[in-house]
Structures are given as C-alpha cells and as structure tokens.
Design an enzyme around this catalytic site. Structure first.
Site, PDB file in Angstrom:
ATOM      1  N   GLN A  17       0.775  -1.240   0.000  1.00 57.33           N
ATOM      2  CA  GLN A  17       0.000   0.000   0.000  1.00 57.33           C
ATOM      3  C   GLN A  17       0.808   1.293   0.000  1.00 57.33           C
ATOM      4  OE1 GLN A  17      -3.628   2.194   2.496  1.00 57.33           O
ATOM      5  NE2 GLN A  17      -3.119   0.092   2.955  1.00 57.33           N
ATOM      6  N   ARG A  38       7.058  -9.434 -10.204  1.00 58.18           N
ATOM      7  CA  ARG A  38       7.633 -10.768 -10.375  1.00 58.18           C
ATOM      8  C   ARG A  38       6.773 -11.574 -11.350  1.00 58.18           C
ATOM      9  NH1 ARG A  38       8.521 -13.797  -4.913  1.00 58.18           N
ATOM     10  NH2 ARG A  38       9.897 -11.982  -4.676  1.00 58.18           N
ATOM     11  N   THR A  74      14.678 -10.071 -12.004  1.00 53.49           N
ATOM     12  CA  THR A  74      15.979  -9.393 -11.919  1.00 53.49           C
ATOM     13  C   THR A  74      17.096 -10.310 -11.437  1.00 53.49           C
ATOM     14  OG1 THR A  74      15.438  -8.604  -9.687  1.00 53.49           O
ATOM     15  CG2 THR A  74      14.912  -7.145 -11.533  1.00 53.49           C
ATOM     16  N   ASN A  96       9.943  -0.076  -1.824  1.00 57.09           N
ATOM     17  CA  ASN A  96       9.687  -0.288  -0.397  1.00 57.09           C
ATOM     18  C   ASN A  96      10.121  -1.689   0.022  1.00 57.09           C
ATOM     19  OD1 ASN A  96       7.560  -1.595  -1.724  1.00 57.09           O
ATOM     20  ND2 ASN A  96       5.983  -0.871  -0.326  1.00 57.09           N
ATOM     21  N   PHE A  97      11.279  -2.098  -0.505  1.00 54.25           N
ATOM     22  CA  PHE A  97      11.885  -3.372  -0.102  1.00 54.25           C
ATOM     23  C   PHE A  97      12.424  -3.262   1.314  1.00 54.25           C
ATOM     24  CE2 PHE A  97      12.919  -3.559  -4.818  1.00 54.25           C
ATOM     25  CZ  PHE A  97      11.973  -4.530  -5.112  1.00 54.25           C
ATOM     26  N   LYS A 137      10.622  -5.118  10.474  1.00 55.24           N
ATOM     27  CA  LYS A 137       9.611  -5.082   9.413  1.00 55.24           C
ATOM     28  C   LYS A 137       8.397  -4.330   9.959  1.00 55.24           C
ATOM     29  CE  LYS A 137       9.102  -8.527   6.594  1.00 55.24           C
ATOM     30  NZ  LYS A 137       8.772  -9.845   5.989  1.00 55.24           N
ATOM     31  N   TYR A 139       4.394  -2.823   9.359  1.00 55.97           N
ATOM     32  CA  TYR A 139       3.125  -2.749   8.658  1.00 55.97           C
ATOM     33  C   TYR A 139       2.304  -1.600   9.241  1.00 55.97           C
ATOM     34  CZ  TYR A 139       4.278  -7.394   6.853  1.00 55.97           C
ATOM     35  OH  TYR A 139       4.894  -8.451   6.243  1.00 55.97           O
ATOM     36  N   GLU A 140       1.120  -1.404   8.697  1.00 55.92           N
ATOM     37  CA  GLU A 140       0.257  -0.277   9.066  1.00 55.92           C
ATOM     38  C   GLU A 140       0.125  -0.080  10.581  1.00 55.92           C
ATOM     39  OE1 GLU A 140      -1.934   2.798   9.379  1.00 55.92           O
ATOM     40  OE2 GLU A 140      -1.586   2.166   7.317  1.00 55.92           O
ATOM     41  N   GLY A 248      -7.998  20.312  18.845  1.00 56.96           N
ATOM     42  CA  GLY A 248      -7.568  21.686  18.605  1.00 56.96           C
ATOM     43  C   GLY A 248      -7.981  22.669  19.674  1.00 56.96           C
ATOM     44  N   GLY A 249      -8.419  22.160  20.827  1.00 62.82           N
ATOM     45  CA  GLY A 249      -8.817  23.053  21.899  1.00 62.82           C
ATOM     46  C   GLY A 249     -10.291  23.411  21.876  1.00 62.82           C
ATOM     47  N   GLN A 250     -11.046  22.890  20.916  1.00 63.37           N
ATOM     48  CA  GLN A 250     -12.485  23.133  20.839  1.00 63.37           C
ATOM     49  C   GLN A 250     -13.206  21.862  21.289  1.00 63.37           C
ATOM     50  OE1 GLN A 250     -13.219  26.149  20.178  1.00 63.37           O
ATOM     51  NE2 GLN A 250     -11.240  26.778  19.351  1.00 63.37           N
ATOM     52  N   GLN A 273     -17.460  25.601  19.631  1.00 60.84           N
ATOM     53  CA  GLN A 273     -16.476  26.666  19.513  1.00 60.84           C
ATOM     54  C   GLN A 273     -16.974  27.902  20.255  1.00 60.84           C
ATOM     55  OE1 GLN A 273     -15.807  26.802  15.148  1.00 60.84           O
ATOM     56  NE2 GLN A 273     -13.662  26.501  15.664  1.00 60.84           N
TER      57      GLN A 273
END
Length: 416
Positions: A17, A38, A74, A96-97, A137, A139-140, A248-250, A273
């Site tokens: 991703q 590949r 390759t 991103n190897f 390694k 991941y998300e 944000g303070g609100q 607000q």
C-alpha cells in the site's frame, strides 16, 4: 490532456500500500509509472482478500490505477539488463523493499547513480536510517504504534487503539510523493538526482504533532484543559487517550441521533467553539445559557461539558443525523454526520466531485475507487483501470529498443 507530470518516467518497485499509493498519485498527474512485478505472481495484493475468483483483488486495483505492468526477473542476466536500460531512461525509482534488498539485487545507490546520475531513488522505510529499530519489518498498525497515534487514540479506560485510516501506509505514500516532486524540482536546478526516504514512523508522527504539543504542555503545567479528564480527572506524565475529544482546543464529541439503537452510525460529531456558543444555545433551545456565568465562557463550561452534550443529545433524539446537520449548519455550528463507507460510496456529492469514481476493469468489470483528493482548476485526472499482470511487458521492452525476436527469447527464458 497534457498533465503536469507527462514525460516523467517512474520505475515502481513497490508493493502492498504505502509505495503504490505514492506512485498511483503521480500516475494520476501524468507520470508514466511502470510497475515492475515478479513473473507469475506480481504484487501480493493481486491475490489478497479477493472477492472475485481469478480477478485482481480490490486491494490491488484501488492502489495501482493508471500504471503499466512489466514483469521482470531481476535474478536473471536478461532481467538485470532490462532494468539497467530502464534505469538509464527513467527519472525516478520508487521502492519499499526491506533494508539492503536493492544492494543484493546489484543495484546499489552507487550503481544506479552510475547508470543515471539524474535518477531519484525514493524509498519507504519502517524507521529512518540510523534508527535503532531500522531492521524491523513494519506494517500499518505497527507504524501507528511506533509513531504515537495508538497511544493517544481510544478511551482512557481502554487499551491503545489503531485507526482505520491508513496513517502508516497511504499517509507515508503521500509524504513520499511530496519528497519526489521536491527532488524533481531540485534536479531541475542542479542536474543531479538524489535519494529520498520517508519512514512510516515519521509520517505517522507528522500527523500527531498536536499530541507532541500536548506532551510539552502537560510537562509544563500538569494538565490539559481540553481533555475530558479535566477538571475532575487525573493526569499522569504522558498524553492520555481522550476518547472523541477535539484535538484543537475546541470541545467536541460524538452524539447519538434518532435511530442509534439499531444503526451503529446514527451519530453526529458536534463541536463547541467559543464564537458559536450563542448560536448553539439558540439552536438547541437553551437561550438561558448565553449569559449564565456557569456557561458563558469556555473555562466555565468545561466542568459541565458532558452535561451540555447530554442536553444536545436530548435535542437530537427525534432527529436523524442528516436532519440535525441541516439545522445546525444554518447556525454555522461545526458538525458532521458520521458517514459509513456505504454512505460515502453512494453519496451523490462524492461522485459529482470525483472523490469516488467508477472504473471499468477488463476482468472484474466495474468497481469503485477513491479519486484524487487534490483538485485543480485547470486539470482533471482521469482514473483508469489497474493493469493486468505483465500487461505492458512487450510494450515497455519494445520502447526500450528490444526487437520482437529478443523479446520472444526473454519470454522463453522466463526472464519476463
């Protein structure tokens, strides 16, 4: 349409991703993105979480539109030669190897720079070079934990929580796209390529800067007045989880609307607000709060904030989330319905603005994908289908100067 990145050729050595999100964005804006895969298998997401047998999964199609696919081994001499030619004619290589993978392939930075001194090599990493976790390694969800997002997400009486938003993956890809475009502008001035890298940890942290702000405030004064824990709760020496509080303070919170008992998304997000306090009081039928000293200032309201939200929920009880927002928007009150993926998928406005687009795929048929989040006055990117595995191999090889006979031999050798 002559898009701004037309003429820029990108070798896309990315998968899953983060990297594909970056290169897809650049492809939308006109770059010729050649996805190197590949032979026989390709990007792992082609097969991941499939909903149609023998068709590329949505995970792949929604991250690889507008690209060309070149299959290449390759490890074989013929494949290495193709990549050398491709590097010589390209502007950017994105990868991103894992650490050292390009070196082991025989394409170190020094070798790439020798083949093409103007080449920009852009990399997605888990952690920045030199970090003590640089061999991990990532991941998300790992990135969300490493970047500070998980520790500050969720409710104070529960565990750290990861977000459904791809803070580690797609967010990193967007940061890398900015880096690539900056390097391209820099190359115009110097004539030289360079390495560009974004770590997933850093990209997540960049989105958590207000929490780093809060850590420093907490260390100085010992409390954070905009968090639900103030003034009656306690603070430790680290930024706490704040539930649905605004950052944000609100003061803000997710509030129930009509139908919440059966609809898990029958909620709105409501923000209080300071300048909107009088309109809020009038909108929900409590004008007496406007000049009440217990409510008239943000500081006075904080001890009563959940009582205020409870009164707003009473007002919302007979209104759907859409009805509520239609009333509140007239008072200039910051709010939004909590929208499900289904609601977004079929939202007329999202289709009209092409934030959601329908694409026709040669195998799976029509599918929805996310369109460009960036809008321009003088261009409109056309989102096309993702490529089939190796769909453009012969085309790319021919453009690199290989004859039909040479291409056939490479196929025979399973190098492409």
């Amino acid at each position: 349409m002559n898009l701004p990145l037309t003429g820029i050729k990108i070798i896309d050595f990315t998968h899953v991703q983060a990297g594909p999100a970056c290169t897809q964005l650049l492809a939308w804006f006109g770059a010729d993105v050649i996805k190197v895969e590949r032979p026989g298998s390709g990007d792992v997401t082609r097969n991941q979480l499939r909903d149609i047998p023998d068709a590329d999964a949505l995970y792949f199609t929604m991250l690889n539109s507008n690209k060309r696919s070149l299959t290449l081994d390759t490890k074989k001499p013929e494949g290495k030669e193709v990549l050398e030619r491709l590097i010589g004619e390209s502007d950017v290589l994105v990868e991103n190897f894992g650490p050292g993978a390009l070196d082991r392939m025989g394409f170190s930075w020094e070798r790439i720079n020798e083949l093409n001194p103007k080449m920009i090599v852009a990399s997605v990493k888990g952690f920045s070079e030199g970090h003590h976790y640089s061999d991990l390694k990532v991941y998300e969800n790992v990135a969300q934990c490493a970047g500070g997002a998980a520790s500050t997400t969720g409710f104070w009486d529960g565990p750290p929580t990861v977000s459904a938003a791809a803070l580690g993956d797609s967010n990193t890809g967007m940061h890398l796209a900015i880096g690539i475009l900056t390097a391209l502008i820099g190359r115009d001035k110097t004539g030289k390529g360079q390495k560009v890298a974004v770590s997933m940890q850093d990209a997540v942290l960049n989105l958590c800067r207000v929490k780093m702000r809060d850590q420093q405030r907490l260390e100085r004064v010992g409390y954070l007045e905009e968090y639900p824990q103030y003034p009656h709760g306690t603070f430790t020496d680290v930024v706490p989880r704040g539930g649905n509080a605004g950052g944000g303070g609100q003061p803000g919170w997710v509030l129930k609307c009509k139908g919440w008992e059966t609809d898990p998304n029958a909620y709105i997000y409501f923000t209080i607000q300071g300048h909107a306090w009088e309109p809020i009081c009038r909108a929900i039928g409590h004008p007496e709060w406007i000049n009440d000293p217990d409510y008239s200032t943000a500081e006075a309201r904080q001890p009563h904030i959940f009582d205020i939200f409870a009164k707003i929920e009473e007002w919302l009880a007979d209104k759907t989330k859409y009805e509520a927002v239609d009333i509140l928007r007239k008072f200039d009150i910051p709010c939004s319905p909590v929208l499900s993926m289904k609601e977004l998928a079929y939202d007329e406005s999202m289709r009209k603005t092409e934030s959601i687009v329908e694409v026709d795929h040669p195998v799976r048929g029509k599918y929805l994908t996310v369109g460009s989040p960036i809008k321009f006055s003088d261009m409109k990117p056309e989102i096309t289908a993702s490529p089939l595995l190796g769909e453009h191999t012969d085309e790319v090889l021919a453009q690199l100067g290989y004859t039909a006979q040479q291409i056939a031999k490479m196929h025979e050798a399973n190098a492409v």
